[in-house]
Design an enzyme around this catalytic site. Structure first.
Site, mmCIF file in Angstrom:
data_model
loop_
_atom_site.group_PDB
_atom_site.id
_atom_site.type_symbol
_atom_site.label_atom_id
_atom_site.label_comp_id
_atom_site.label_asym_id
_atom_site.label_seq_id
_atom_site.Cartn_x
_atom_site.Cartn_y
_atom_site.Cartn_z
ATOM 1 N N TYR A 199 0.795 -1.219 0.089
ATOM 2 C CA TYR A 199 0.069 0.043 0.033
ATOM 3 C C TYR A 199 0.690 1.293 -0.074
ATOM 4 C CZ TYR A 199 -3.299 3.442 1.533
ATOM 5 O OH TYR A 199 -4.254 4.589 1.532
ATOM 6 N N LYS A 213 0.929 4.290 -2.904
ATOM 7 C CA LYS A 213 0.889 5.840 -2.759
ATOM 8 C C LYS A 213 1.730 6.581 -3.065
ATOM 9 C CE LYS A 213 -2.548 5.351 -2.338
ATOM 10 N NZ LYS A 213 -3.982 5.964 -2.843
#
Length: 244
Positions: free
Chosen positions: A139, A143
């Site tokens: 994740y 980002k």
């Protein structure tokens, strides 16, 4: 009045941003994962102009979505809001990294807004996971990818405002009920960048938290890293970026 398309706007920050933008009088098109979610989204944002359904974990569905968005006409703003957190590495890659890349390549807009996160600070700036076969990203990596994409679009597209946002750790379904940050502030920066004529919003290549420029990984400014990122994404999904 601005025409605005928001991915992942059936719930969470995307839904809240959509409600506020409709309230301000803008022409807002929603996006949801499937038809059931689409109907729910229209009920929650009754003033929306419409809704498009596509599962962004499916690259071919994302390409079809791009065509459907373009068929609606030109958009002033696209908010790349959709994202997954507790998901497989493949889903994180497809939804958080590749979907905004595909849409950025295929759907033009004057303002491009990418939802990043403070967790990008621990992402892998070497892009090693993205280069692996198969690609394996976290994740936090995804980002950072969103920030790199925003920086790349800012550098390559003239007369376009492309920026990334850290909305904070807010109490949405993704963030959890105990998240400590202000929910209202979590979506107001998207709204501001999407439609405001405030000179502070009419900038490009910036990273914002609560309408203020914030600390970010400066590797994202490296044009070589940006070019590597775009090239790898092209290899993964078969869509090439064409400078306008």
């Amino acid at each position: 009045m601005k025409s605005i398309f928001i991915t992942g706007s059936a719930d969470g920050l995307g839904l809240l941003a959509a409600k506020e933008l409709v309230k301000q009088g803008h022409w807002v098109t929603l996006h949801a994962r499937n038809e059931i979610r689409s109907k729910e989204a229209m009920q929650l944002v009754p003033g929306a102009a419409g809704v498009l359904a596509a599962d962004l974990s499916d690259m071919q569905a994302t390409k079809r979505l791009a065509a459907e968005v373009n068929n609606l006409g030109a958009f002033d703003t696209i908010i790349h809001n959709a994202g997954v957190y507790k998901a497989s590495a493949q889903q994180i890659l497809n939804v958080n990294t590749i979907a905004p890349y595909i849409l950025s390549c295929l759907v033009p807009a004057r303002r491009l807004i990418y939802l990043s996160s403070s967790s990008h600070l621990s992402g892998d700036a070497t892009l090693k996971g993205l280069k692996s076969v198969p690609p394996m990203v976290t994740y936090s990596d995804s980002k950072l990818h969103d920030l790199i994409l925003a920086k790349a679009m800012a550098g390559k597209l003239s007369n376009v405002y492309a920026n990334a946002i850290d909305p904070g750790w807010v109490p949405t379904k993704m963030g959890g009920a105990d998240a400590p940050d202000d929910l209202d502030k979590g979506f107001q920066t998207q709204v501001w960048l999407a439609a405001s004529d405030d000179p502070k919003a009419l900038v490009t290549g910036k990273y914002f938290n609560h309408q203020r420029q914030a600390k970010y990984r400066t590797e994202s400014d490296d044009v070589e890293i940006q070019e590597q990122f775009l090239s790898i994404c092209e290899k993964i999904c078969g869509v090439a970026f064409q400078k306008s």
